[in-house]
Write an enzyme that holds these catalytic residues in place. Sequence first.
Site, PDB file in Angstrom:
ATOM      1  N   CYS A  97     -77.159 -29.469 -40.226  1.00  0.00           N
ATOM      2  CA  CYS A  97     -76.976 -30.498 -39.209  1.00  0.00           C
ATOM      3  C   CYS A  97     -78.297 -31.250 -39.072  1.00  0.00           C
ATOM      4  O   CYS A  97     -79.301 -30.652 -38.672  1.00  0.00           O
ATOM      5  CB  CYS A  97     -76.552 -29.876 -37.882  1.00  0.00           C
ATOM      6  SG  CYS A  97     -76.261 -31.142 -36.648  1.00  0.00           S
ATOM      7  N   HIS A  99     -79.077 -34.087 -37.156  1.00  0.00           N
ATOM      8  CA  HIS A  99     -79.539 -34.392 -35.793  1.00  0.00           C
ATOM      9  C   HIS A  99     -79.959 -33.098 -35.108  1.00  0.00           C
ATOM     10  O   HIS A  99     -80.902 -33.078 -34.311  1.00  0.00           O
ATOM     11  CB  HIS A  99     -78.440 -35.132 -34.996  1.00  0.00           C
ATOM     12  CG  HIS A  99     -77.554 -34.215 -34.216  1.00  0.00           C
ATOM     13  ND1 HIS A  99     -76.361 -33.721 -34.693  1.00  0.00           N
ATOM     14  CD2 HIS A  99     -77.712 -33.661 -32.996  1.00  0.00           C
ATOM     15  CE1 HIS A  99     -75.825 -32.920 -33.792  1.00  0.00           C
ATOM     16  NE2 HIS A  99     -76.618 -32.865 -32.752  1.00  0.00           N
ATOM     17  N   HIS A 218     -65.900 -34.018 -42.810  1.00  0.00           N
ATOM     18  CA  HIS A 218     -66.511 -35.199 -42.176  1.00  0.00           C
ATOM     19  C   HIS A 218     -66.016 -36.454 -42.907  1.00  0.00           C
ATOM     20  O   HIS A 218     -66.018 -36.484 -44.142  1.00  0.00           O
ATOM     21  CB  HIS A 218     -68.040 -35.164 -42.290  1.00  0.00           C
ATOM     22  CG  HIS A 218     -68.699 -34.078 -41.491  1.00  0.00           C
ATOM     23  ND1 HIS A 218     -68.643 -32.745 -41.820  1.00  0.00           N
ATOM     24  CD2 HIS A 218     -69.458 -34.150 -40.363  1.00  0.00           C
ATOM     25  CE1 HIS A 218     -69.329 -32.042 -40.934  1.00  0.00           C
ATOM     26  NE2 HIS A 218     -69.834 -32.869 -40.034  1.00  0.00           N
ATOM     27  N   ASP A 244     -69.799 -38.705 -34.287  1.00  0.00           N
ATOM     28  CA  ASP A 244     -71.242 -38.463 -34.147  1.00  0.00           C
ATOM     29  C   ASP A 244     -71.882 -39.648 -33.437  1.00  0.00           C
ATOM     30  O   ASP A 244     -71.762 -40.785 -33.896  1.00  0.00           O
ATOM     31  CB  ASP A 244     -71.857 -38.272 -35.543  1.00  0.00           C
ATOM     32  CG  ASP A 244     -73.231 -37.619 -35.482  1.00  0.00           C
ATOM     33  OD1 ASP A 244     -73.905 -37.783 -34.447  1.00  0.00           O
ATOM     34  OD2 ASP A 244     -73.610 -36.964 -36.463  1.00  0.00           O
ATOM     35  N   CYS A 248     -75.899 -39.481 -37.931  1.00  0.00           N
ATOM     36  CA  CYS A 248     -75.499 -38.304 -38.708  1.00  0.00           C
ATOM     37  C   CYS A 248     -76.460 -38.063 -39.883  1.00  0.00           C
ATOM     38  O   CYS A 248     -76.423 -38.789 -40.883  1.00  0.00           O
ATOM     39  CB  CYS A 248     -74.067 -38.427 -39.222  1.00  0.00           C
ATOM     40  SG  CYS A 248     -73.439 -36.863 -39.871  1.00  0.00           S
ATOM     41  N   GLY A 249     -77.270 -37.031 -39.735  1.00  0.00           N
ATOM     42  CA  GLY A 249     -78.278 -36.747 -40.764  1.00  0.00           C
ATOM     43  C   GLY A 249     -77.666 -36.362 -42.098  1.00  0.00           C
ATOM     44  O   GLY A 249     -78.088 -36.845 -43.160  1.00  0.00           O
ATOM     45  N   THR A 250     -76.639 -35.515 -42.053  1.00  0.00           N
ATOM     46  CA  THR A 250     -76.022 -35.117 -43.319  1.00  0.00           C
ATOM     47  C   THR A 250     -75.178 -36.275 -43.874  1.00  0.00           C
ATOM     48  O   THR A 250     -75.084 -36.450 -45.088  1.00  0.00           O
ATOM     49  CB  THR A 250     -75.177 -33.836 -43.140  1.00  0.00           C
ATOM     50  OG1 THR A 250     -74.294 -34.008 -42.019  1.00  0.00           O
ATOM     51  CG2 THR A 250     -76.069 -32.629 -42.890  1.00  0.00           C
TER      52      THR A 250
HETATM   53  O1  PYC Z   1     -76.588 -35.009 -38.018  1.00  0.00           O
HETATM   54  O2  PYC Z   1     -75.889 -33.930 -39.785  1.00  0.00           O
HETATM   55  C1  PYC Z   1     -75.750 -34.335 -38.641  1.00  0.00           C
HETATM   56  C2  PYC Z   1     -74.504 -33.985 -37.923  1.00  0.00           C
HETATM   57  C3  PYC Z   1     -73.420 -33.331 -38.424  1.00  0.00           C
HETATM   58  C4  PYC Z   1     -72.492 -33.232 -37.386  1.00  0.00           C
HETATM   59  C5  PYC Z   1     -73.035 -33.821 -36.272  1.00  0.00           C
HETATM   60  N1  PYC Z   1     -74.277 -34.276 -36.621  1.00  0.00           N
END
Ligand code: PYC
Length: 322
Positions: A97, A99, A218, A244, A248-250
Site C-alpha cells: 500500500c 499511501h 483494483h 482511493d 494510489c501508490g500501487t
Molecule cells: O496507495 O497503494 C495505495 C493504495 C492501495 C489501496 C489504497 N491505497
Amino acid sequence: MASHGNPRPNDRWIRVIDSHTEGEPTRVILSGGPDLGSGSFASRVERFRNHHDDFRRLIVDEPRGSPIAVGALLCAPVAPVASGVVFFNNTGYLGMCGHGTIGVLVTLHHLGRISAPGTYRLETPVGVVSADLHSAHEVTFTNVASYRHRKDVDLEVPGYGRVRGDIAWGGNWFFLVTDSTTELRLADVPALTDRTVAIRQELRRKGITGADGAEIDHIELSGPPQRPDADGRNFVLCPGGAYDRSPCGTGTSAKMACLHADGELAEGALWRQESVLGTRFVGRLLRRDGILYPTIRGSAYVTGETELLVDQDDPLIRNPQG
Ligand code: PYC
C-alpha cells in the site's frame, strides 16, 4: 493517553494512530494487536488471515472504522529491515500500500521513533520497500518492481459495452482502462464506482487474472489532469468498493509501468499523478541493479491518537454487518 474510566478486566484496548496521505486514511496499530509469531513473512500474514481476522474487522469496519480506512499492523520482519507491516482493509489484506507506507513513516516520525531525514526499509507481504522520510510530512518510497502483465485486454461489460485495458502489477493487481480518458470529476464518483465495479465483476466472471491466477482487485480509470502541475488524473476502485482518495501508490506504480512499456515514460522522467480528489503523488521509474523500480513522493498528516475500546458486553462486538 486518556484514562480508562472504570477499567474492567475483560476490556480490550487498542492504541492506534490515524493519518491521511493525500486524503486517504491509514490507521497504524501501536498496541493491542495480535502477535503474528515467527516463520516466513507469508506465514505471518496467513496467521493474521486465519486466526485474527476478527481483529482486522474491529479496526477497519463499523463502528470504529470506515470503508475507506486502511489498517497497518507493524510486526517483526524476517528480512533485515526496520519493521514488517501488513496492510489491510474492509475486505482483507493488501500486498502493498503506497499511501499506507507514507502514512506509516509519518506516524513513526510523529511518535519520535524515526528521524528525518532518514531512510527506512519495510517488509511487506510482496517484498521489501524502502522509504525516505524527507521531513515531518514528506516521504518518497521505492516500491517493489512493477510491470505490465497484459496489454489491450478487451472485455464486454454488461451495461457499458466494450472496455479495453491493461493488466499490471504495482504491488497489487490492477486493470487500467485505456480506451476511455474522459474527465474524472469528483461529482461523478457514484457513476465511476458503478462502472469500475461492473468491470471488476466481468473480469472475475471471465476468469481474467493477474499472473498465477491472482485476482485483479483494483480498477483504475485515467483522465486528463485538472491541476496544471499534474500529468494525469485517476480514479481507483479499491478491493472493498471504496475509491482511493489519494492517487494510489500501487496504482501510480502500475500506471508508470504501462506508460514505460508503451514508450511514453522514460526512465527517470517525472509522472505527476493527480487523484480524483485533486491531490497528487510525484513518481518516476529508477533503475537499480538493472531493474526499474517506481519511486513515489507524497505527504501525510496525523489526524488522531486514539484508544479503541472493545467492551466484552457489547452485543455488536463481533461483525455488526454479518
Ligand atoms: O496507495 O497503494 C495505495 C493504495 C492501495 C489501496 C489504497 N491505497
